[in-house]
Design an enzyme around this catalytic site. Sequence first.
Site, short mmCIF file in Angstrom:
data_model
loop_
_atom_site.label_atom_id
_atom_site.label_comp_id
_atom_site.label_asym_id
_atom_site.label_seq_id
_atom_site.Cartn_x
_atom_site.Cartn_y
_atom_site.Cartn_z
N LYS A 44 -2.68 10.89 -0.34
CA LYS A 44 -2.06 11.72 0.50
C LYS A 44 -0.73 11.88 -0.08
CE LYS A 44 -5.77 11.94 2.77
NZ LYS A 44 -6.22 11.51 4.13
C1 LIG Z 1 -7.21 11.20 5.21
C2 LIG Z 1 -7.21 11.67 6.55
C3 LIG Z 1 -7.46 10.99 7.36
C4 LIG Z 1 -7.70 9.58 7.52
O1 LIG Z 1 -6.69 8.98 6.76
P1 LIG Z 1 -7.13 7.57 6.16
O2 LIG Z 1 -5.93 6.65 5.94
O3 LIG Z 1 -7.82 7.75 4.97
O4 LIG Z 1 -7.74 6.39 7.39
C5 LIG Z 1 -7.55 11.83 8.74
N1 LIG Z 1 -7.61 13.12 8.56
C6 LIG Z 1 -7.52 13.83 7.74
C7 LIG Z 1 -7.39 15.33 7.97
C8 LIG Z 1 -7.61 13.04 6.48
O5 LIG Z 1 -7.61 14.00 5.36
#
Ligand SMILES: *Cc1c(COP(=O)(O)O)cnc(C)c1O
Length: 395
Positions: free
Chosen positions: A193
């Site tokens: 991310k």
């Molecule tokens: C990565 C992601 C999540 C969840 O995040 P995590 O930290 O992996 O639990 C939720 N929504 C979207 C659109 C994502 O890409």
Amino acid sequence: MTTRSDRRGIAPPAVPFTRPDIGDDEIAAVVRVLRSGWLTTGPVVKEFEAQFATAVGSRYAVAVNSGTAALHLALEAGGVSAGDEVIIPTFTFAATGEVVRYLGARPVLVDVQREDLTIDVDAVIAACNSKTKAVIGVDMGGQPCDWGRLRDLSTRRNLFLVDDAAHALPSSSDGRMTGGYADMMAFSFYATKPITTAEGGMLTTDNEGWAARAELMSLHGISRGAWRRYSHEGTWRYEILAPGFKYNMTDIAAALGIVQLRRSSAMRERRAAIAATYTAELARLGCLEPPSTAANRTTSWHLYMIRLNLDSLTLSRDEFIDELKKRGIGASVHFIPLHLHPFYRDAYGYQPSDFPVAYHEFERVVSLPLYSTMSDEDVARVVDAVTEICGEHGK
Ligand SMILES: *Cc1c(COP(=O)(O)O)cnc(C)c1O
């Protein structure tokens, strides 16, 4: 001695789809925590929360151990419970839908807009009924939803509005930080991310009651400040106020997060420059559409999502990705719409054609590598590979 490149011949190294941007400052910050004698939730988490709230312009921030946990706690704080319906876009990751189920509520899927693959507000309006409790918008790839319209609708219908901002740091609509419109926003710090703590997440809100509820539920429903009970200011006595969850962030993760947050604008700038190069080079190819951003919105450039013009190509999207791979370029697809997965199909009877935009766009979408540690040479390799594939497989 045999090196990796000897064994592979003279081919330059591959460009992976993604790679975290971790420098000496992140490493030093983690080592400091490791030497401090306090590893899990403590003063570094509190500091990260304070800095994050300031950075996104929210009054409160609650750090947790994933973006999924942040989404779950947001819906819980908003009062979503069994029998409720929560409207979400089908074009999203698993987490957006599963958290609705955690609370015994029903995820009601709707289609997305063709232009930017964010939730179609007209479809949200059509899906509203007396059971509708909340709406989750997803800032796809960092492109903000139409938050102005979602806010108006939610206020008029008394719906709880959540921003799945997993991709969104930093981005804005009409000069306002993206989630400034939602009741609560949920960020992810997963390794891929825009900023990372390896695993982690953050909830932000301007509402003291919701923030307090999320903080309480993030650590077993034990009264606030429970982390202090092992420090010299703490006491062994605690009270369980609600059956909560185990979602707290560690100080090790928060130490990474503080440094990443400080670098988030610089990392975004580098991604924006790469995206500008991609668009300048790829827009002239007839075989694809580069991403576009609506007026008055800025994207975080978490993802660079192209759409293939399959009519002008002799290969499918999957074969296009295979061709990239042969040339040493990683790629991915965001996302397989929820309604095409066995669980949603079987539990709710969704058909592929129920959401025609998501279905059609999914067939032709490709995410190219976009991260701040890419070199100019990496970027050129991606452009050359895409150009070559389009040339070799054009109609
Ligand atoms: C990565 C992601 C999540 C969840 O995040 P995590 O930290 O992996 O639990 C939720 N929504 C979207 C659109 C994502 O890409």
